[in-house]
Design an enzyme around this catalytic site. Structure first.
Site, PDB file in Angstrom:
ATOM      1  CG  PHE A 144     -10.037  29.485 -40.820  1.00 22.26           C
ATOM      2  CD1 PHE A 144      -8.665  29.978 -41.001  1.00 22.26           C
ATOM      3  CD2 PHE A 144      -9.837  28.216 -39.967  1.00 22.26           C
ATOM      4  CE1 PHE A 144      -7.556  29.669 -40.454  1.00 22.26           C
ATOM      5  CE2 PHE A 144      -8.797  27.645 -39.345  1.00 22.26           C
ATOM      6  CZ  PHE A 144      -7.550  28.252 -39.729  1.00 22.26           C
TER       7      PHE A 144
ATOM      8  CG  ASP B 273     -11.354  35.542 -41.233  1.00 21.79           C
ATOM      9  OD1 ASP B 273     -12.096  34.398 -41.863  1.00 21.79           O
ATOM     10  OD2 ASP B 273     -10.484  36.427 -41.771  1.00 21.79           O
TER      11      ASP B 273
ATOM     12  CB  CYS C 285     -10.194  25.192 -50.147  1.00 17.11           C
ATOM     13  SG  CYS C 285      -9.202  26.467 -49.403  1.00 17.11           S
TER      14      CYS C 285
HETATM   15  N1  SAH Z   1     -15.911  29.488 -44.251  1.00 12.20           N
HETATM   16  C1  SAH Z   1     -15.843  30.767 -44.889  1.00 12.20           C
HETATM   17  C2  SAH Z   1     -14.879  30.762 -45.857  1.00 12.20           C
HETATM   18  C3  SAH Z   1     -13.247  30.790 -45.141  1.00 12.20           C
HETATM   19  S1  SAH Z   1     -12.149  31.290 -46.404  1.00 12.20           S
HETATM   20  C4  SAH Z   1     -17.319  30.785 -45.759  1.00 12.20           C
HETATM   21  O1  SAH Z   1     -17.781  29.926 -45.963  1.00 12.20           O
HETATM   22  O2  SAH Z   1     -17.417  31.828 -46.308  1.00 12.20           O
HETATM   23  C5  SAH Z   1     -10.784  31.273 -45.106  1.00 12.20           C
HETATM   24  C6  SAH Z   1     -10.580  32.374 -44.262  1.00 12.20           C
HETATM   25  O3  SAH Z   1      -9.657  32.103 -43.643  1.00 12.20           O
HETATM   26  C7  SAH Z   1     -10.590  33.589 -44.853  1.00 12.20           C
HETATM   27  O4  SAH Z   1     -11.437  34.747 -44.532  1.00 12.20           O
HETATM   28  C8  SAH Z   1      -9.066  34.378 -44.306  1.00 12.20           C
HETATM   29  O5  SAH Z   1      -9.225  35.733 -44.094  1.00 12.20           O
HETATM   30  C9  SAH Z   1      -9.102  33.437 -43.181  1.00 12.20           C
HETATM   31  N2  SAH Z   1      -7.749  33.334 -42.525  1.00 12.20           N
HETATM   32  C10 SAH Z   1      -6.652  32.966 -43.174  1.00 12.20           C
HETATM   33  N3  SAH Z   1      -5.306  32.830 -42.395  1.00 12.20           N
HETATM   34  C11 SAH Z   1      -5.847  32.829 -41.167  1.00 12.20           C
HETATM   35  C12 SAH Z   1      -5.482  33.021 -39.764  1.00 12.20           C
HETATM   36  N4  SAH Z   1      -4.118  32.642 -39.683  1.00 12.20           N
HETATM   37  N5  SAH Z   1      -6.127  33.118 -38.540  1.00 12.20           N
HETATM   38  C13 SAH Z   1      -7.638  33.206 -38.893  1.00 12.20           C
HETATM   39  N6  SAH Z   1      -8.046  33.493 -40.305  1.00 12.20           N
HETATM   40  C14 SAH Z   1      -7.499  33.294 -41.403  1.00 12.20           C
END
Ligand code: SAH
Length: 454
Positions: free
Chosen positions: A287, A310, A398
């Protein structure tokens, strides 16, 4: 106060719905409450008491709470739910200033009414002699910005959250500064109706190149009956990404299309804390969004290499660009579903020295907590399997409705199931510029556990 009395003196356009519409067409709109009323008077002027109530920022009604329900509000909790209200004296329109009083009529606080929301009144002042007018909003905003200065977050080449809703006594207002631009998220009708005054105060204090309204019509704002499309409110939008500096790193932030207001500022210090333990490790950043953890671990943390995953192609494009921009050649970025990818890595017997899990909000409501905890358990369980002995787990949540205790118990269950010792080194929260009001703990949402897995 009877409806007929209040309306004639009420200036058209001062209600939030009018404001929101007006602002779409006007870039130089006058501060709230100062607009001209061109209609001829149809009734004699209201008596002095009623006229006072029509001055900007003064109450048009009194909301009396039920017996034994006043205590949280004396303790400065800013949300008055419909279920706490005994009766209303007067007929406030949505967006009007109202006073909150005990069921016997004793003053508690001053706030803003919204009949379209279960959260009927949001409280902003706890003194009876303070009008909620433009100077009031300005002083609140100035105080919030002064705190960021104290935190050393006023470097114009960087980014900071300037206003964090209840944490800055401005329920429903979030303002992030990215270099010379501001991105605003509004989740209360009260704040939506006062955008002119808010932007005036922000312009005076920060002198931004532009102010953008972002993500305002999603999630919480729907509960308030708000429909605010993304738009430029003041100045100009940046052309292309805005580049911000964080220590020795630079991030390209997409202010018009990016998630949240463009970047996860709340993870700033957690990224550094993780990087401190990343040296020479093989890191998995699941993610990854725009690569915050991945690039910080690669460059600041001197990780051996990083795999960043992601599910969003837009996110991985940003992550790739940020890795390249910072010269992180050892970061591999993949677009894939995190659940499937973590399973396939485990099935292939891959091992990592650090796994970072920063999933999106799994629980959007209290009802979804159990399901969310199962999802957290599932990815954390597999993450532990992927860690070599002595590996570092960085596990975030979160979801505000999943408590810190629930989250730690989930990790406890993962330790039990996996038979591995999980030694928690730190249990962190959101960055310093995301203050949480002790009177409104609902504002606490981010958990970031850093643990060593034996
Ligand atoms: N760690 C990042 C923020 C992550 S926010 C930072 O510090 O900037 C959560 C992320 O999870 C988002 O970018 C979203 O696109 C992704 N996401 C949501 N569902 C997902 C899934 N099933 N598989 C992969 N990524 C996913």
């Amino acid at each position: 106060m009877p409806e007929g009395r209040r309306r004639p003196g009420r200036k058209p356009g001062t209600g939030p719905r009018h404001d929101a519409k007006d602002q779409r067409h006007r870039s130089d709109s006058a501060p709230e409450g100062r607009r001209r009323d061109d209609r001829p008077p149809v009734e004699p002027p209201p008596p002095p008491a009623a006229r006072a109530a029509d001055e900007p920022g003064l109450p048009t009604a009194t909301v009396l709470v039920k017996a034994k329900r006043a205590r949280p509000f004396f303790g400065r909790h800013p949300w008055v739910l419909d279920t706490a209200i005994d009766r209303v004296e007067g007929t406030p329109a949505d967006g009007d200033v109202v006073d909150l009083a005990t069921h016997e009529g004793r003053f508690i606080a001053r706030g803003i009414w919204n009949a379209s929301s279960r959260l009927r009144v949001r409280l902003y002042a706890f003194e009876s002699d303070v009008p909620l007018d433009a100077p009031f909003w300005r002083s609140r905003i100035d105080a919030a910005i002064a705190l960021r200065r104290t935190l050393g977050l006023d470097d114009r080449s960087g980014a900071a959250r300037l206003i964090n809703s209840e944490g800055d006594d401005l329920s429903g207002l979030i303002v992030d500064r990215y270099g010379d631009h501001l991105a605003i998220q509004v989740t209360s009708l009260a704040m939506a109706g006062r955008l002119d005054a808010i932007c005036d105060a922000l312009e005076a204090a920060v002198k931004p190149a532009g102010i953008l309204l972002r993500g305002a019509d999603r999630g919480l704002s729907k509960l308030e009956g708000l429909h605010l499309p993304d738009r430029v409110i003041r100045g100009t939008a940046p052309e292309g990404p805005v580049f911000i500096r964080e220590g020795s790193l630079s991030w390209g932030v997409d202010l018009t299309e990016g998630q949240k207001t463009g970047f996860y500022l709340d993870q700033r210090e957690n990224r550094r804390a993780a990087a401190l333990l990343a040296r020479d490790r093989r890191v998995l950043d699941l993610f990854c969004y725009s690569g915050g953890f991945a690039v910080t671990c690669a460059i600041t943390g001197s990780a051996r290499n990083v795999l960043a995953v992601d599910g969003s192609a837009k996110a991985t494009t940003l992550a790739r660009a940020n890795a390249d921009f910072n010269g992180a050649a050892n970061v591999t970025v993949e677009t894939a579903d995190a659940f499937g990818r973590i399973d396939s890595l485990a099935a292939a017997g891959e091992k990592f020295g650090m796994v970072i899990l920063d999933p999106p909000k799994f629980a959007r409501s209290r009802g979804a907590i159990e399901e969310a905890l199962r999802a957290y358990h599932r990815i954390n369980r597999v993450a532990v399997d992927l860690l070599e002995p002595g590996g570092i787990l960085v596990s975030c949540s979160c979801s505000g409705s999943v408590s810190r205790d629930d989250f730690l118990e989930m990790l406890s269950a993962v330790a039990q199931r996996s038979g591995r010792q999980i030694a928690m080194l730190e249990c962190r929260g959101a960055a310093l510029d995301h203050p949480v009001s002790a009177s409104c703990l609902e504002g606490e949402y981010l958990k970031c556990v850093i643990a060593r897995v034996a």
